[in-house]
Design a protein around this motif. Structure first.
Motif, short mmCIF file in Angstrom:
data_model
loop_
_atom_site.label_atom_id
_atom_site.label_comp_id
_atom_site.label_asym_id
_atom_site.label_seq_id
_atom_site.Cartn_x
_atom_site.Cartn_y
_atom_site.Cartn_z
N LEU A 4 0.83 -1.21 0.00
CA LEU A 4 0.00 0.00 0.00
C LEU A 4 0.86 1.26 0.00
CD1 LEU A 4 -2.81 -1.04 2.52
CD2 LEU A 4 -2.77 -1.25 0.03
N ALA A 5 2.13 1.11 -0.29
CA ALA A 5 3.02 2.26 -0.36
C ALA A 5 2.67 3.10 -1.58
CB ALA A 5 4.47 1.79 -0.46
N ALA A 6 2.71 4.41 -1.41
CA ALA A 6 2.34 5.32 -2.49
C ALA A 6 3.18 5.10 -3.73
CB ALA A 6 2.48 6.77 -2.02
N LEU A 7 4.46 4.78 -3.57
CA LEU A 7 5.34 4.58 -4.71
C LEU A 7 4.93 3.36 -5.53
CD1 LEU A 7 8.85 5.44 -3.23
CD2 LEU A 7 7.45 6.82 -4.78
N ASP A 8 4.25 2.41 -4.89
CA ASP A 8 3.75 1.24 -5.61
C ASP A 8 2.36 1.49 -6.19
OD1 ASP A 8 6.03 -0.35 -5.08
OD2 ASP A 8 5.27 -0.81 -3.07
N LEU A 9 1.50 2.09 -5.40
CA LEU A 9 0.13 2.31 -5.84
C LEU A 9 0.05 3.26 -7.04
CD1 LEU A 9 -1.88 2.68 -2.50
CD2 LEU A 9 -2.07 0.85 -4.17
N ASP A 263 -2.82 19.56 -9.46
CA ASP A 263 -4.18 19.03 -9.40
C ASP A 263 -4.47 18.13 -10.60
OD1 ASP A 263 -4.93 20.63 -7.09
OD2 ASP A 263 -4.87 22.33 -8.45
N MET A 264 -4.03 18.55 -11.78
CA MET A 264 -4.27 17.77 -12.99
C MET A 264 -3.41 16.50 -13.00
SD MET A 264 -6.62 19.53 -14.51
CE MET A 264 -7.16 19.89 -12.84
N ALA A 265 -2.12 16.66 -12.73
CA ALA A 265 -1.21 15.52 -12.76
C ALA A 265 -1.56 14.52 -11.67
CB ALA A 265 0.23 15.99 -12.62
N GLY A 266 -1.90 15.01 -10.49
CA GLY A 266 -2.24 14.12 -9.38
C GLY A 266 -3.47 13.28 -9.68
N THR A 267 -4.47 13.90 -10.27
CA THR A 267 -5.69 13.17 -10.64
C THR A 267 -5.37 12.09 -11.67
OG1 THR A 267 -7.04 15.14 -10.23
CG2 THR A 267 -8.01 13.41 -11.60
N ILE A 268 -4.57 12.44 -12.66
CA ILE A 268 -4.22 11.48 -13.70
C ILE A 268 -3.42 10.32 -13.14
CG2 ILE A 268 -2.83 11.15 -15.78
CD1 ILE A 268 -5.54 12.43 -16.30
N LEU A 269 -2.43 10.61 -12.29
CA LEU A 269 -1.60 9.55 -11.72
C LEU A 269 -2.46 8.56 -10.93
CD1 LEU A 269 1.55 11.54 -10.57
CD2 LEU A 269 1.38 9.94 -12.49
N TYR A 270 -3.48 9.05 -10.27
CA TYR A 270 -4.41 8.17 -9.56
C TYR A 270 -5.19 7.29 -10.54
CZ TYR A 270 -8.94 6.93 -7.52
OH TYR A 270 -10.08 6.26 -7.16
N LEU A 271 -5.76 7.91 -11.56
CA LEU A 271 -6.67 7.19 -12.44
C LEU A 271 -5.97 6.17 -13.34
CD1 LEU A 271 -9.06 10.10 -13.50
CD2 LEU A 271 -9.55 8.23 -11.91
N VAL A 272 -4.70 6.41 -13.70
CA VAL A 272 -4.04 5.53 -14.67
C VAL A 272 -3.13 4.49 -14.01
CG1 VAL A 272 -4.08 7.37 -16.38
CG2 VAL A 272 -1.99 7.00 -15.04
N SER A 273 -3.03 4.52 -12.69
CA SER A 273 -2.13 3.61 -11.99
C SER A 273 -2.92 2.52 -11.27
CB SER A 273 -1.30 4.39 -10.97
OG SER A 273 -2.14 4.94 -9.97
#
Length: 298
Positions: A4-9, A263-273
């Motif tokens: 559950l580490a952010a670098l993995d998620l 805000d834009m990059a953070g949202t994308i990194l969440y959705l595509v990972s």
């Protein structure tokens, strides 16, 4: 046990992405976020855009993380141009992890007015001044292009979703094989001082297209997700520029600021990972709470 580490998620290292409209505005913010986190990004833009300069900048930014960028000319309003883009990418890649279908346009009535205060005659004259072709062009880029891009790239996206991973799973389990379509919070409300009717209508169509495409592609688990930004600096919305037609509305955003690249990059990194691998067929509004105010929920 799953990490559950952010670098993995949120890891997108080595992933392959295509970003349309990737040389400016929100598309460039997204491209920067991806390359700085180690992704290989193909940006597609019009020949009039500074593609070469942007590619140089992106490659410099991605150097430490292993991210890279290449640029292609593509007019997303043309099926032929889209086919050419897909052909180029197919010659270089066997699969596509991420498609960011982001390019968009806005065509305001030539005879502008403040739609919140204009009298009947002024409002009618302004609304009538927009050309039929402006509506056609707006839908061709803001709605139809997303459809054809998703269809053209579907085999490469499905290959990414199906690809075996080192832990015995498939790419889809890690968020691979995803389409992100840029819409707008304008599709969700009608309170603004500018006549955005053609733009907002095309974006509302895009929101429904997200659901339609997700339903069609669900058997391959090629995910389709919409992102609906609010006020974000771009050529279309020059936040901070003197005379900005939306300047009187900025203070009404609960966040009291425009959207930023984070805000834009953070949202994308969440959705595509891997973090967003269970998100499909929905549209996510990223507007600092503007939608709440516009809908009277202050």
């Amino acid at each position: 046990m799953a990490s559950l580490a952010a670098l993995d998620l949120f890891n997108v290292q080595g992933r392959v992405a295509v970003v349309t409209g990737g040389s400016s505005g929100i598309g460039l913010m997204i491209s920067k976020g991806l390359v700085q986190n180690g992704a290989k990004v193909y940006i597609a833009a019009l020949p009039s855009d500074p593609i070469a300069d942007v590619v140089t900048e992106l490659n410099h930014m991605g150097r430490d993380a292993g991210g890279t960028a290449e640029g292609f000319i593509c007019d997303v309003s043309s099926k032929e141009s889209i086919s050419g883009l897909v052909q180029h990418i197919s010659q270089k890649e066997q699969s596509l992890d991420i498609l960011i279908s982001n390019a968009g346009i806005r065509r305001d009535p030539p005879q502008a007015c403040n739609v919140l205060t204009a009298n009947l005659e002024e409002l009618q004259k302004s609304m009538w001044s927009i050309e039929e072709k402006d509506w056609e062009d707006t839908f061709r880029v803001n709605s139809t292009a997303h459809y054809f891009l998703s269809v053209a790239f579907l085999p490469l996206l499905a290959a990414a979703a199906e690809k075996q991973t080192g832990n015995g799973g498939k790419g889809r389990d890690e968020g691979k094989g995803v389409i992100i379509i840029t819409s707008s919070c304008a599709s969700m409300h009608n309170v603004t001082n500018v006549d955005l009717t053609s733009y907002a209508t095309s974006k509302a169509a895009t929101d429904h297209l997200v659901k339609l495409l997700a339903a069609k592609y669900n058997r391959f688990y090629v995910r389709v997700v919409g992102m609906n930004p609010g006020f974000v600096p771009s050529n279309m919305n020059p936040v901070g520029t003197e005379g900005n037609i939306f300047s009187s509305l900025f203070d009404k955003v609960p966040a009291k600021r425009a959207g930023a690249s984070e805000d834009m990059a953070g949202t994308i990194l969440y959705l595509v990972s891997k973090a967003g691998a269970y998100v499909d067929g929905v549209s996510l509004c990223v507007d600092g709470g503007r939608i709440l105010v516009a809908n009277g929920q202050e």
